[in-house]
Motif scaffolding. Structure first.
Motif, PDB file in Angstrom:
ATOM      1  N   GLU A 118     -16.819  -6.282   0.237  1.00  0.00           N
ATOM      2  CA  GLU A 118     -17.419  -5.666  -0.942  1.00  0.00           C
ATOM      3  C   GLU A 118     -17.645  -4.175  -0.689  1.00  0.00           C
ATOM      4  N   ASN A 119     -17.357  -3.362  -1.691  1.00  0.00           N
ATOM      5  CA  ASN A 119     -17.758  -1.943  -1.725  1.00  0.00           C
ATOM      6  C   ASN A 119     -17.338  -1.144  -0.506  1.00  0.00           C
ATOM      7  N   GLN A 120     -16.100  -1.319  -0.070  1.00  0.00           N
ATOM      8  CA  GLN A 120     -15.596  -0.514   1.045  1.00  0.00           C
ATOM      9  C   GLN A 120     -14.732   0.637   0.523  1.00  0.00           C
ATOM     10  N   ASP A 121     -14.787   1.771   1.200  1.00  0.00           N
ATOM     11  CA  ASP A 121     -14.020   2.950   0.806  1.00  0.00           C
ATOM     12  C   ASP A 121     -12.658   2.898   1.488  1.00  0.00           C
ATOM     13  N   LEU A 122     -11.764   2.080   0.941  1.00  0.00           N
ATOM     14  CA  LEU A 122     -10.415   1.945   1.483  1.00  0.00           C
ATOM     15  C   LEU A 122      -9.413   2.588   0.529  1.00  0.00           C
ATOM     16  N   GLN A 123      -8.282   3.007   1.082  1.00  0.00           N
ATOM     17  CA  GLN A 123      -7.268   3.675   0.280  1.00  0.00           C
ATOM     18  C   GLN A 123      -5.982   2.855   0.275  1.00  0.00           C
ATOM     19  N   MET A 124      -5.267   2.919  -0.855  1.00  0.00           N
ATOM     20  CA  MET A 124      -3.970   2.270  -0.956  1.00  0.00           C
ATOM     21  C   MET A 124      -2.889   3.183  -0.367  1.00  0.00           C
ATOM     22  N   ASP A 125      -2.126   2.657   0.568  1.00  0.00           N
ATOM     23  CA  ASP A 125      -1.048   3.387   1.217  1.00  0.00           C
ATOM     24  C   ASP A 125       0.026   3.752   0.190  1.00  0.00           C
ATOM     25  N   ARG A 126       0.634   4.901   0.348  1.00  0.00           N
ATOM     26  CA  ARG A 126       1.679   5.300  -0.606  1.00  0.00           C
ATOM     27  C   ARG A 126       2.919   4.417  -0.493  1.00  0.00           C
ATOM     28  N   GLU A 127       3.055   3.696   0.615  1.00  0.00           N
ATOM     29  CA  GLU A 127       4.187   2.778   0.778  1.00  0.00           C
ATOM     30  C   GLU A 127       3.830   1.336   0.435  1.00  0.00           C
ATOM     31  N   PHE A 128       2.706   1.158  -0.212  1.00  0.00           N
ATOM     32  CA  PHE A 128       2.260  -0.150  -0.671  1.00  0.00           C
ATOM     33  C   PHE A 128       2.716  -0.330  -2.112  1.00  0.00           C
ATOM     34  N   ARG A 129       3.335  -1.449  -2.398  1.00  0.00           N
ATOM     35  CA  ARG A 129       3.829  -1.703  -3.758  1.00  0.00           C
ATOM     36  C   ARG A 129       3.971  -3.195  -4.000  1.00  0.00           C
ATOM     37  N   ARG A 130       4.216  -3.524  -5.254  1.00  0.00           N
ATOM     38  CA  ARG A 130       4.419  -4.930  -5.601  1.00  0.00           C
ATOM     39  C   ARG A 130       5.844  -5.372  -5.243  1.00  0.00           C
ATOM     40  N   LEU A 131       5.992  -6.647  -4.920  1.00  0.00           N
ATOM     41  CA  LEU A 131       7.288  -7.219  -4.584  1.00  0.00           C
ATOM     42  C   LEU A 131       8.268  -7.039  -5.740  1.00  0.00           C
ATOM     43  N   GLU A 169       0.514 -13.102  -6.872  1.00  0.00           N
ATOM     44  CA  GLU A 169       1.283 -11.866  -6.845  1.00  0.00           C
ATOM     45  C   GLU A 169       1.507 -11.454  -5.393  1.00  0.00           C
ATOM     46  N   PHE A 170       2.756 -11.127  -5.059  1.00  0.00           N
ATOM     47  CA  PHE A 170       3.076 -10.682  -3.706  1.00  0.00           C
ATOM     48  C   PHE A 170       3.224  -9.169  -3.665  1.00  0.00           C
ATOM     49  N   TYR A 171       2.757  -8.595  -2.549  1.00  0.00           N
ATOM     50  CA  TYR A 171       2.819  -7.156  -2.356  1.00  0.00           C
ATOM     51  C   TYR A 171       3.457  -6.832  -1.012  1.00  0.00           C
ATOM     52  N   ILE A 172       4.046  -5.642  -0.940  1.00  0.00           N
ATOM     53  CA  ILE A 172       4.851  -5.227   0.203  1.00  0.00           C
ATOM     54  C   ILE A 172       4.313  -3.924   0.779  1.00  0.00           C
ATOM     55  N   LEU A 173       4.406  -3.803   2.100  1.00  0.00           N
ATOM     56  CA  LEU A 173       4.260  -2.497   2.733  1.00  0.00           C
ATOM     57  C   LEU A 173       5.640  -2.087   3.225  1.00  0.00           C
ATOM     58  N   GLU A 174       6.071  -0.906   2.814  1.00  0.00           N
ATOM     59  CA  GLU A 174       7.370  -0.401   3.234  1.00  0.00           C
ATOM     60  C   GLU A 174       7.247   0.481   4.478  1.00  0.00           C
ATOM     61  N   PHE A 209       1.431  -2.255  10.869  1.00  0.00           N
ATOM     62  CA  PHE A 209       1.804  -2.552   9.495  1.00  0.00           C
ATOM     63  C   PHE A 209       0.840  -3.555   8.857  1.00  0.00           C
ATOM     64  N   GLY A 210       0.370  -4.509   9.659  1.00  0.00           N
ATOM     65  CA  GLY A 210      -0.568  -5.497   9.130  1.00  0.00           C
ATOM     66  C   GLY A 210      -1.858  -4.843   8.659  1.00  0.00           C
ATOM     67  N   ARG A 211      -2.359  -3.897   9.435  1.00  0.00           N
ATOM     68  CA  ARG A 211      -3.588  -3.202   9.054  1.00  0.00           C
ATOM     69  C   ARG A 211      -3.388  -2.373   7.784  1.00  0.00           C
ATOM     70  N   ARG A 212      -2.296  -1.630   7.723  1.00  0.00           N
ATOM     71  CA  ARG A 212      -2.035  -0.811   6.538  1.00  0.00           C
ATOM     72  C   ARG A 212      -1.902  -1.673   5.289  1.00  0.00           C
ATOM     73  N   LEU A 213      -1.230  -2.811   5.433  1.00  0.00           N
ATOM     74  CA  LEU A 213      -1.066  -3.707   4.290  1.00  0.00           C
ATOM     75  C   LEU A 213      -2.405  -4.287   3.851  1.00  0.00           C
ATOM     76  N   MET A 214      -3.198  -4.779   4.820  1.00  0.00           N
ATOM     77  CA  MET A 214      -4.482  -5.382   4.475  1.00  0.00           C
ATOM     78  C   MET A 214      -5.443  -4.363   3.875  1.00  0.00           C
ATOM     79  N   ALA A 215      -5.445  -3.141   4.391  1.00  0.00           N
ATOM     80  CA  ALA A 215      -6.301  -2.100   3.829  1.00  0.00           C
ATOM     81  C   ALA A 215      -5.894  -1.793   2.396  1.00  0.00           C
TER      82      ALA A 215
END
Length: 279
Positions: A118-131, A169-174, A209-215
């Motif tokens: 809850e309420n964490q200041d996390l950012q979406m990676d620019r290489e994160f996208r939907r499948l 919904e599936f999401y990808i880290l590139e 990659f796992g950390r970037r995806l989870m964040a």
């Protein structure tokens, strides 16, 4: 073929409709997350209230699968629970009472940690996208995922059905324009949405990659979906647990599955905790 209802093999229970069951389960939304989802989506389940409405029981007559929730400290259970059900699952507070009240040396159990964020200041990676449909390698990844964590091999048709289910919904880290990791968001309740199918293929592990995806996925749930994030984790997976905690996830409880008499172990041996492969 007809199956006996749970009311025919147990006493002290009161039949409920699905809305009544959902109302009871929502009193402890996090711990009952899986039960809420099962009740809301599967109307083949039968729902019952424990004596004095101290909890809710969901019974699948076809597979003898029982899911139990306890809302009070003094809930009582019919003595036939472990004898009649092949598989039981629910929050630890419910399952511990059942096992202690009706010990069975032939039963085996598996516990998962329930994490919430809850309420964490996390950012979406620019290489994160939907499948996308052209992410063909993900089909093989999910076949590998099920083989590694669930001990079963899926066909491509089964995986495609999984990939495009309307509630998931599936999401990808590139990385360098290639898929490096995959994960899904699926079950949701009033305040939470869950993360599952977190998978990094062997050739991409150990590179962050796992950390970037989870964040990114966690930030997406918090910021875009306006919900809190939730996931189930294997207590013995030290790498995954350190990662979740470093992102701000906190243990909200435990979920327990009990295989009565050793039944169904091949199908269920992974338990709900093996939905993540981050090594």
């Amino acid at each position: 073929m007809s199956y006996p209802t749970f009311s025919e093999i147990s006493t002290g229970l009161t039949w409920m409709d699905h809305q009544e069951a959902l109302n009871l389960l929502y009193q402890h939304e996090v711990l009952n997350h899986k039960l809420i989802w099962a009740c809301a989506r599967n109307h083949d389940l039968e729902a019952y209230a424990l004596p004095d409405r101290q909890g809710c029981l969901l019974w699948d007559p076809r597979h003898q699968h029982m899911r139990v929730s306890v809302l009070g400290e003094h809930a009582q259970f019919p003595a036939s629970f472990l004898q009649e059900a092949a598989l039981l699952e629910g929050p630890e507070c419910a399952m511990q009472k059942i096992v202690e009240a009706h010990p069975n040396e032939n039963s085996s159990s598996r516990t998962s940690l329930i994490y919430t964020l809850e309420n964490q200041d996390l950012q979406m990676d620019r290489e994160f996208r939907r499948l996308r449909p052209d992410d063909v390698e993900v089909v093989n990844w999910l076949i590998q995922f099920n083989a590694e964590t669930r001990g079963r091999t899926l066909t491509r048709a089964e995986v495609l059905k999984m990939l495009y289910a309307s509630y998931r919904e599936f999401y990808i880290l590139e990385h360098r324009q290639k898929c490096a990791a995959v994960a899904a968001v699926n079950r949701w309740t009033l305040h939470y949405q869950s993360v599952s199918f977190v998978y990094v293929p062997p050739e991409s592990r150990g590179k962050g990659f796992g950390r970037r995806l989870m964040a990114s996925l966690s930030a997406f749930i918090l910021q875009e979906r306006k919900k809190n994030a939730l996931l189930f984790a294997d207590p013995d997976n030290a790498v995954a647990n350190v990662l979740y905690q470093s992102l701000g996830y906190q243990v909200a409880g435990k979920h327990v599955s009990v295989l009565a008499g050793g039944q169904g172990q091949d199908a269920e041996r992974r338990g709900p905790s093996a939905e993540h492969q981050l090594l």
